[in-house]
Design a protein around this motif. Structure first.
Motif, PDB file in Angstrom:
ATOM      1  N   ARG A 194      -5.210  -5.350   9.259  1.00 20.47           N
ATOM      2  CA  ARG A 194      -3.919  -5.537   8.590  1.00 20.47           C
ATOM      3  C   ARG A 194      -3.423  -6.973   8.738  1.00 20.47           C
ATOM      4  O   ARG A 194      -2.674  -7.470   7.892  1.00 20.47           O
ATOM      5  CB  ARG A 194      -2.889  -4.555   9.141  1.00 20.47           C
ATOM      6  CG  ARG A 194      -3.151  -3.109   8.743  1.00 20.47           C
ATOM      7  CD  ARG A 194      -2.112  -2.167   9.325  1.00 20.47           C
ATOM      8  NE  ARG A 194      -0.792  -2.436   8.761  1.00 20.47           N
ATOM      9  CZ  ARG A 194       0.255  -2.824   9.479  1.00 20.47           C
ATOM     10  NH1 ARG A 194       0.141  -3.035  10.779  1.00 20.47           N
ATOM     11  NH2 ARG A 194       1.417  -3.025   8.897  1.00 20.47           N
ATOM     12  N   GLU A 283     -10.477  -5.800  -3.083  1.00 27.45           N
ATOM     13  CA  GLU A 283     -10.090  -4.417  -2.803  1.00 27.45           C
ATOM     14  C   GLU A 283      -8.694  -4.365  -2.173  1.00 27.45           C
ATOM     15  O   GLU A 283      -7.869  -3.517  -2.512  1.00 27.45           O
ATOM     16  CB  GLU A 283     -11.105  -3.763  -1.861  1.00 27.45           C
ATOM     17  CG  GLU A 283     -12.472  -3.523  -2.478  1.00 27.45           C
ATOM     18  CD  GLU A 283     -12.493  -2.298  -3.374  1.00 27.45           C
ATOM     19  OE1 GLU A 283     -11.430  -1.883  -3.887  1.00 27.45           O
ATOM     20  OE2 GLU A 283     -13.578  -1.749  -3.576  1.00 27.45           O
ATOM     21  N   ARG A 284      -8.441  -5.283  -1.251  1.00 25.96           N
ATOM     22  CA  ARG A 284      -7.133  -5.278  -0.598  1.00 25.96           C
ATOM     23  C   ARG A 284      -6.022  -5.658  -1.575  1.00 25.96           C
ATOM     24  O   ARG A 284      -4.925  -5.105  -1.518  1.00 25.96           O
ATOM     25  CB  ARG A 284      -7.150  -6.237   0.596  1.00 25.96           C
ATOM     26  CG  ARG A 284      -8.020  -5.730   1.749  1.00 25.96           C
ATOM     27  CD  ARG A 284      -8.023  -6.686   2.927  1.00 25.96           C
ATOM     28  NE  ARG A 284      -8.813  -6.135   4.038  1.00 25.96           N
ATOM     29  CZ  ARG A 284      -8.959  -6.718   5.215  1.00 25.96           C
ATOM     30  NH1 ARG A 284      -8.375  -7.891   5.451  1.00 25.96           N
ATOM     31  NH2 ARG A 284      -9.683  -6.157   6.166  1.00 25.96           N
ATOM     32  N   ARG A 285      -6.306  -6.603  -2.446  1.00 20.48           N
ATOM     33  CA  ARG A 285      -5.283  -7.017  -3.409  1.00 20.48           C
ATOM     34  C   ARG A 285      -4.961  -5.899  -4.398  1.00 20.48           C
ATOM     35  O   ARG A 285      -3.832  -5.776  -4.865  1.00 20.48           O
ATOM     36  CB  ARG A 285      -5.750  -8.263  -4.168  1.00 20.48           C
ATOM     37  CG  ARG A 285      -5.850  -9.502  -3.294  1.00 20.48           C
ATOM     38  CD  ARG A 285      -6.213 -10.732  -4.103  1.00 20.48           C
ATOM     39  NE  ARG A 285      -6.499 -11.862  -3.240  1.00 20.48           N
ATOM     40  CZ  ARG A 285      -7.698 -12.422  -3.094  1.00 20.48           C
ATOM     41  NH1 ARG A 285      -8.725 -11.971  -3.790  1.00 20.48           N
ATOM     42  NH2 ARG A 285      -7.871 -13.439  -2.282  1.00 20.48           N
ATOM     43  N   ARG A 286      -5.964  -5.110  -4.729  1.00 18.42           N
ATOM     44  CA  ARG A 286      -5.765  -4.029  -5.702  1.00 18.42           C
ATOM     45  C   ARG A 286      -4.984  -2.865  -5.105  1.00 18.42           C
ATOM     46  O   ARG A 286      -4.334  -2.113  -5.825  1.00 18.42           O
ATOM     47  CB  ARG A 286      -7.116  -3.499  -6.188  1.00 18.42           C
ATOM     48  CG  ARG A 286      -7.842  -4.413  -7.146  1.00 18.42           C
ATOM     49  CD  ARG A 286      -9.260  -3.895  -7.378  1.00 18.42           C
ATOM     50  NE  ARG A 286      -9.269  -2.561  -7.937  1.00 18.42           N
ATOM     51  CZ  ARG A 286      -9.320  -2.286  -9.235  1.00 18.42           C
ATOM     52  NH1 ARG A 286      -9.357  -3.276 -10.107  1.00 18.42           N
ATOM     53  NH2 ARG A 286      -9.340  -1.041  -9.669  1.00 18.42           N
ATOM     54  N   CYS A 287      -5.092  -2.688  -3.791  1.00 21.59           N
ATOM     55  CA  CYS A 287      -4.502  -1.516  -3.147  1.00 21.59           C
ATOM     56  C   CYS A 287      -3.032  -1.797  -2.826  1.00 21.59           C
ATOM     57  O   CYS A 287      -2.730  -2.596  -1.933  1.00 21.59           O
ATOM     58  CB  CYS A 287      -5.260  -1.170  -1.871  1.00 21.59           C
ATOM     59  SG  CYS A 287      -4.617   0.295  -1.034  1.00 21.59           S
ATOM     60  N   THR A 288      -2.140  -1.140  -3.529  1.00 21.87           N
ATOM     61  CA  THR A 288      -0.716  -1.422  -3.354  1.00 21.87           C
ATOM     62  C   THR A 288      -0.183  -0.900  -2.023  1.00 21.87           C
ATOM     63  O   THR A 288       0.905  -1.287  -1.597  1.00 21.87           O
ATOM     64  CB  THR A 288       0.095  -0.785  -4.497  1.00 21.87           C
ATOM     65  OG1 THR A 288      -0.155   0.625  -4.523  1.00 21.87           O
ATOM     66  CG2 THR A 288      -0.313  -1.393  -5.833  1.00 21.87           C
ATOM     67  N   THR A 289      -0.931  -0.022  -1.356  1.00 19.90           N
ATOM     68  CA  THR A 289      -0.484   0.477  -0.055  1.00 19.90           C
ATOM     69  C   THR A 289      -0.997  -0.382   1.092  1.00 19.90           C
ATOM     70  O   THR A 289      -0.685  -0.118   2.248  1.00 19.90           O
ATOM     71  CB  THR A 289      -0.950   1.927   0.163  1.00 19.90           C
ATOM     72  OG1 THR A 289      -2.381   1.988   0.036  1.00 19.90           O
ATOM     73  CG2 THR A 289      -0.313   2.846  -0.866  1.00 19.90           C
ATOM     74  N   TRP A 290      -1.808  -1.391   0.765  1.00 17.27           N
ATOM     75  CA  TRP A 290      -2.316  -2.292   1.806  1.00 17.27           C
ATOM     76  C   TRP A 290      -1.315  -3.431   1.992  1.00 17.27           C
ATOM     77  O   TRP A 290      -1.073  -4.206   1.089  1.00 17.27           O
ATOM     78  CB  TRP A 290      -3.679  -2.859   1.405  1.00 17.27           C
ATOM     79  CG  TRP A 290      -4.250  -3.764   2.458  1.00 17.27           C
ATOM     80  CD1 TRP A 290      -4.140  -5.114   2.537  1.00 17.27           C
ATOM     81  CD2 TRP A 290      -5.009  -3.361   3.595  1.00 17.27           C
ATOM     82  NE1 TRP A 290      -4.784  -5.589   3.648  1.00 17.27           N
ATOM     83  CE2 TRP A 290      -5.327  -4.526   4.322  1.00 17.27           C
ATOM     84  CE3 TRP A 290      -5.453  -2.125   4.081  1.00 17.27           C
ATOM     85  CZ2 TRP A 290      -6.071  -4.498   5.500  1.00 17.27           C
ATOM     86  CZ3 TRP A 290      -6.186  -2.098   5.248  1.00 17.27           C
ATOM     87  CH2 TRP A 290      -6.500  -3.264   5.944  1.00 17.27           C
ATOM     88  N   VAL A 291      -0.723  -3.507   3.156  1.00 17.19           N
ATOM     89  CA  VAL A 291       0.277  -4.527   3.448  1.00 17.19           C
ATOM     90  C   VAL A 291      -0.192  -5.332   4.645  1.00 17.19           C
ATOM     91  O   VAL A 291      -0.547  -4.767   5.683  1.00 17.19           O
ATOM     92  CB  VAL A 291       1.657  -3.900   3.748  1.00 17.19           C
ATOM     93  CG1 VAL A 291       2.673  -4.993   4.060  1.00 17.19           C
ATOM     94  CG2 VAL A 291       2.120  -3.056   2.571  1.00 17.19           C
ATOM     95  N   ASP A 651      -4.676   1.928 -15.634  1.00 19.41           N
ATOM     96  CA  ASP A 651      -5.711   1.176 -14.938  1.00 19.41           C
ATOM     97  C   ASP A 651      -5.908  -0.249 -15.425  1.00 19.41           C
ATOM     98  O   ASP A 651      -6.372  -1.092 -14.670  1.00 19.41           O
ATOM     99  CB  ASP A 651      -7.040   1.942 -15.047  1.00 19.41           C
ATOM    100  CG  ASP A 651      -7.002   3.224 -14.244  1.00 19.41           C
ATOM    101  OD1 ASP A 651      -7.291   3.163 -13.042  1.00 19.41           O
ATOM    102  OD2 ASP A 651      -6.646   4.264 -14.813  1.00 19.41           O
TER     103      ASP A 651
END
Length: 670
Positions: A194, A283-291, A651
């Protein structure tokens, strides 16, 4: 090879098990140096070694002995001095005394520098493991110790993130955790990832029992998936004491849920793999729950480091090998990476996986249509059945949906609409398939209506241009919509994902329907779905489906050859679908730049297409993809079956007027 963007973001990591002797520090140091040199010679930029490998994990009460502790510190100093010329991040496990406490540490080393000492947080005290007898839990990262070890000052704590400061390597940040720390409910790697760590290294000593290997592999792969990271795991092996335990030395490297490399149990081998930092960042940029909070908020300790690369080491693709032993490229392009890029990324490699995937996709497509039919109370469906792949798949899906709703298949109307380019083969296959599946069949020739339309708009039928072709497509759509009104049904769309990407559809012609069941299925996967259906049905249906599979892909809008064969082949006009699906997957799934996709495609299709052919069709793909967005901005509903789709409602949201200059300029510069 430059370290900048043209390296494509591939970084090589290794996990190795040295052959050790318990408490023989000098012999172990030599084995560690051998592993370091071997990994460097293979071009690795990072190497993880097992837990406490400098002394042996099974020293037990010998850990209290000052002679062993002094020998370990002196050996670490020798290792650092001996690797000052090796631009590689590597770990060494050893016990470290600090004040009145003893810590189970993994030393992070690079080019003769001791970057930090990651101490183990979670000390097992069950079964045969009694680590709390010898070691203290790691200090928290917000309150690290500063210790002098091997003549060097370094922070000692848990959750240390080592960030690379070299140009072109901004996505490289490494976190280290020690064995048991992975197995707990909230592993330190969560906080480190994170805080930006893209590569997690685990120094481990995991004893082997029945069933543990499978669990270990799933644990490593799963952690890499939930953290969008690369995870390298090095296990203790040969040389550890077998008084009560056996250590198998299994080394694993995973990336985002997939195991990239591994070593056999009971071997002292090295696992090596190239991880894609570009892909992980995407992948991290696409995932809106990744902070990603600030390092201080994430509870980690930040340490910067540099490989100290000389400018000439990676200056050009044809540069001479550097003078530093084992110090070639640290970042790799798709042309020289160890990675293998599947030619058909939408299709599983194993045949048994293909069958399972196809069954799942059929189920998703049919479930979507079933729900839409039930919601609207519709008991009839209309499909334009051409005898080609896409309309065949749409019919098969519709049949499955009707069966699931216990609706008679006669409520499905398959309409053959022969035009100026329709061949006897495709027309015959359409009629045979409809009859074999038990659906209603109608034939409505469109020639007279289109000729009347030509007369109405003043078009010369001898001019076989886009008007000539699209008039046929729109006439067919009008017929389908009107028949749907007659029977009180839906027009089922047949166009697939690949056609949508290229804009290979007539606007308000085959572009339009009331539900597009194939909208998220690429052409390369359509073939496998139809083939799996042939295997399932057998008999006459299978024979017809196999002949459809063998038919060239064509819109059949231009007159046949003199021999009655298809004259218009889609792939001659827009390019090979296997290439376009490859481009599409890597563009939409990871946001890769054209240069990287080009080099990946050159590698994947080596021996099939030369580099100029790949570049030429890549340019066609981008040009059409940008220019045809307006067609995708008003698509009918359709079920999502995979991670890559082009629905404008979820998408893929793209302005219809986006300029393509940047992308084409990069392609032209290749």
């Amino acid at each position: 090879m430059p370290v900048g963007p043209s390296t494509d973001g591939f970084f090589r990591i290794a996990a190795s098990t040295p052959r050790i002797r318990v408490a023989d520090v000098d012999a172990n140091a030599a084995a560690i140096l051998s592993c370091v040199r071997h990994a460097a010679a293979q071009g690795a930029g990072a190497l993880v070694l097992p837990e406490l490998c400098l002394t042996g994990y099974t020293c037990a009460d010998l850990f209290f002995d000052r002679a062993l502790l002094r020998a370990a510190e002196a050996a670490l100093a020798r290792i650092l001095d001996a690797t000052a010329d090796v631009p590689m991040f590597f770990t060494v496990g050893l016990p470290v005394a600090a004040g009145s406490a003893l810590y189970n540490c993994t030393a992070a080393c690079c080019r003769g520098e001791l970057l930090g000492l990651t101490a183990k947080e979670s000390l097992p005290n069950y079964g045969e493991f009694y680590e709390r007898r010898w070691f203290a839990p790691a200090p928290r990262p917000e309150d690290p110790l500063t210790v002098e070890v091997a003549g060097r000052l370094a922070p000692l704590a848990s959750r240390i993130v080592y960030r690379c400061a070299d140009e072109g390597m901004a996505d490289l940040a490494l976190g280290v955790e020690v064995c048991e720390d992975l197995w707990i409910a909230a592993p330190p790697s969560v906080d480190m990832a994170r805080a930006g760590a893209t590569v997690i290294l685990n120094s481990s000593a995991s004893s082997e029992v029945i069933g543990k290997a499978e669990y270990r592999r799933s644990l490593v792969a799963g952690q890499s998936a939930r953290l969008f990271c690369a995870y390298a795991y090095a296990d203790a092996g040969e040389g550890e004491s077998t008084t009560d335990l056996v250590f198998a030395g299994e080394n694993l490297i995973a990336e985002n849920g997939s195991l990239l490399a591994g070593t056999p149990l009971f071997s002292c081998e090295m696992a090596i793999a190239d991880v894609d930092l570009d892909r992980l960042a995407a992948e991290r940029r696409r995932c809106t729950t990744w902070v990603e909070p600030a390092a201080s908020e994430a509870g980690v300790l930040d340490v910067g480091f540099s490989f100290s690369l000389d400018a000439d080491i990676c200056s050009a693709a044809d540069a001479e090998p550097p003078a530093i032993p084992g110090a070639p490229r640290l970042m790799y392009s798709a042309l020289d990476t160890l990675r293998i890029f599947p030619r058909t990324p939408f299709v599983p490699a194993a045949r048994e996986d293909i069958a399972e995937r196809c069954e799942t996709i059929f189920g998703l497509q049919a479930a979507g249509l079933k729900t839409r039919l039930a919601h609207t109370g519709t008991k009839h469906a209309v499909i334009g059945l051409s005898g080609g792949l896409d309309s065949t798949l749409a019919l098969l899906v519709t049949v499955r949906a009707f069966d699931a709703l216990d609706l008679p298949r006669a409520g499905i109307t398959a309409v053959s609409m022969p035009g100026f380019g329709t061949t006897r083969r495709t027309k015959g296959n359409a009629e045979t398939l409809a009859e074999a599946l038990g659906v209603s069949f109608r034939e409505v020739p469109i020639g007279p209506a289109v000729e009347r339309h030509f007369a109405d708009i003043g078009h010369d039928p001898a001019v076989q241009d886009v008007t000539y072709e699209n008039s046929q497509a729109r006439e067919r759509t009008q017929i389908l919509m009107d028949i749907a009104n007659q029977v009180g049904g839906f027009v089922i769309g047949t166009g697939d994902l690949s056609e949508l990407a290229l804009g290979w559809a007539t606007y308000n012609g085959d572009h339009m329907s009331m539900y597009g069941v194939n909208a998220s299925v690429p052409k390369t996967l359509v073939r496998h779905l139809v083939r799996c259906a042939a295997d399932a049905f057998g008999g006459q249906i299978a024979q017809t489906l196999l002949d459809i599979l063998d038919t060239p892909v064509s819109p059949e809008l231009l007159p046949p050859t003199g021999a009655g064969e298809i004259a218009q082949r889609t792939e001659d006009l827009v390019g090979p679908y296997e290439l376009h699906d490859f481009f599409l997957y890597h563009l939409l799934r990871f946001g890769f730049a054209p240069g990287k996709i080009y080099r990946m495609a050159c590698r994947a299709f080596s021996g099939v297409y030369d580099s100029e052919t790949v570049r030429s069709w890549l340019r066609v793909f981008y040009r059409r993809f940008f220019a045809q967005q307006f067609k995708r901005s008003c698509l009918p509903d359709g079920p999502k079956v995979g991670s890559v789709t082009l629905s404008p409602r979820g998408d893929w949201r793209m302005p219809s007027d986006a300029a393509m200059r940047l992308w084409l300029a990069e392609i032209d510069a290749l």
